[in-house]
Design an enzyme around this catalytic site. Structure first.
Site, PDB file in Angstrom:
ATOM      1  N   ASP A  73      91.400  83.205  83.959  1.00  0.00           N
ATOM      2  CA  ASP A  73      91.446  84.719  83.324  1.00  0.00           C
ATOM      3  C   ASP A  73      92.811  84.672  82.508  1.00  0.00           C
ATOM      4  O   ASP A  73      93.644  84.134  82.236  1.00  0.00           O
ATOM      5  CB  ASP A  73      91.709  85.748  84.513  1.00  0.00           C
ATOM      6  CG  ASP A  73      92.964  85.552  85.270  1.00  0.00           C
ATOM      7  OD1 ASP A  73      93.225  84.293  85.557  1.00  0.00           O
ATOM      8  OD2 ASP A  73      93.670  86.299  85.552  1.00  0.00           O
ATOM      9  N   GLU A 127      94.542  85.676  88.025  1.00  0.00           N
ATOM     10  CA  GLU A 127      95.996  85.452  88.276  1.00  0.00           C
ATOM     11  C   GLU A 127      96.875  86.332  87.587  1.00  0.00           C
ATOM     12  O   GLU A 127      97.958  86.453  88.085  1.00  0.00           O
ATOM     13  CB  GLU A 127      96.321  84.024  87.866  1.00  0.00           C
ATOM     14  CG  GLU A 127      97.681  83.329  88.085  1.00  0.00           C
ATOM     15  CD  GLU A 127      98.680  83.761  86.997  1.00  0.00           C
ATOM     16  OE1 GLU A 127      99.822  83.400  87.225  1.00  0.00           O
ATOM     17  OE2 GLU A 127      98.521  84.296  85.875  1.00  0.00           O
TER      18      GLU A 127
END
Length: 353
Positions: A73, A127
């Site tokens: 991400d 994350e």
């Protein structure tokens, strides 16, 4: 537009391809699908998936297993997609943090059919947002056997330098209280915002520690990151909250860090809102020492929190090592050096072979 990944591409071109598949936290499915499809085409790997996290492993029966992990991400796009190349630099959302590291890991997965150590490749989601949604945390709870290993490399941006361990972090609210009154008759009340002055003075005078842990020097910090108070334009406020963030070295546990904050603000009401433990460098482990020898350079302390902390909690020594520059992470003008990506790939290949 097709989202298929060609793992035979040059690592710089592969990075650009991955960058152009938008994957803001919570929207990683298209990239996770592409990663899974590419890895399942490699017969030397077994591949599993949990949500938008993909784990691939060799099963060669080697005496050691290493884990290479990276998050899929990014922070929200800021008009910095699609990617573009200018000279040696690749610009775009996530180039530095950390799709260049993901590209290196994918190239390793494709190239190393018989590495000298068994390898687990972990590509995970979420994350960049709140810890409870972190895909690596979810895997550690639901599938801890997928993360088993003797040593881990988290391919966070480090500008091609090994960064050992990580700092812990906690946030706390330091509360001052007063008594409401009409501002025209302020002497009938007690101003909670005024009472916060000593809290700010404590922070201004605070001297941060510079402890050396396992040979690496960490630089702590205790800072105000927010302040809130006030009721209305004609009311003396009865509460003020100063939010502080403490970044602490790995010689302190999370509870010891909390106790330190309580001591610093002795006499004030302190409420802890969140926290994550630090991780020691772990560079004395034989596998870690071999990694340092293969990569070269002088390791330094990680001045920030990363998921090496989670590996540490699992009993797995871990370091940060990736081609991106951490100072460029999350910036609108984020970029990565194509030569740094290629260098990272070469060094990782040399170590794993």
């Amino acid at each position: 537009m097709s989202t298929r990944l060609d793992l035979t591409q040059d690592v710089g071109a592969l990075t650009a391809r991955i960058v152009d598949i938008e994957s803001v936290s919570g929207g990683e499915k298209a990239l996770a699908d592409a990663v899974e499809e590419a890895l399942r085409a490699l017969p030397h790997l077994s591949v599993d998936r949990d949500g938008e996290s993909v784990v691939a492993r060799t099963r060669l029966g080697r005496g050691e297993r290493v884990v290479i992990a990276g998050h899929l991400d990014t922070v929200p796009v800021a008009g910095n997609l699609p990617s573009r190349v200018e000279g040696d630099l690749l610009y775009g959302c996530g180039t530095s943090d950390m799709k260049s590291g993901v590209a290196v890991a994918l190239r390793l997965a494709a190239a190393l059919e018989e590495p000298g150590r068994d390898v687990t490749y972990v590509f995970y989601d979420c994350e960049e947002i709140e810890a409870e949604r972190n895909g690596l945390l979810r895997l550690s709870r639901n599938r801890p056997e997928w993360l088993a290993g003797d040593f881990a490399v988290l391919m966070e941006p480090t500008d091609g330098t090994i960064e050992g361990g990580c700092q812990g972090t906690l946030r706390a609210q330091v509360v001052t209280r007063g008594e409401r009154a009409h501002s025209a008759r302020s002497w009938l009340g007690v101003n909670a915002i005024h009472a916060a002055g000593p809290v700010l003075e404590i922070l201004e005078r605070y001297e941060a520690r510079l402890p050396v842990v396992d040979g690496l020097e960490y630089h702590e910090g205790l800072n105000a990151v927010g302040i809130a108070g006030g009721v209305a334009g004609n009311v003396i406020p009865d509460e003020c909250v100063v939010t502080v963030n403490y970044r602490f070295a790995p010689d302190l546990s999370l509870e010891a860090a909390r106790e330190h904050v309580r001591e610093v603000f002795d006499g004030f009401e302190v409420r802890f809102t969140d926290g994550a433990p630090a991780a020691r460098p772990g560079l004395t482990h034989p596998v870690a020492a071999a990694f340092v020898t293969a990569v070269g350079g002088v390791p330094r302390a990680k001045l920030g929190w990363t998921d090496v902390s989670l590996f540490s909690e699992l009993g797995i020594p871990a370091v940060n090592y990736g081609p991106g520059d951490p100072n460029l992470a999350h910036q609108r003008g984020e970029f990565v050096s194509l030569e740094k990506i290629a260098e990272c790939e070469r060094r990782m290949l040399a170590w794993l072979r």
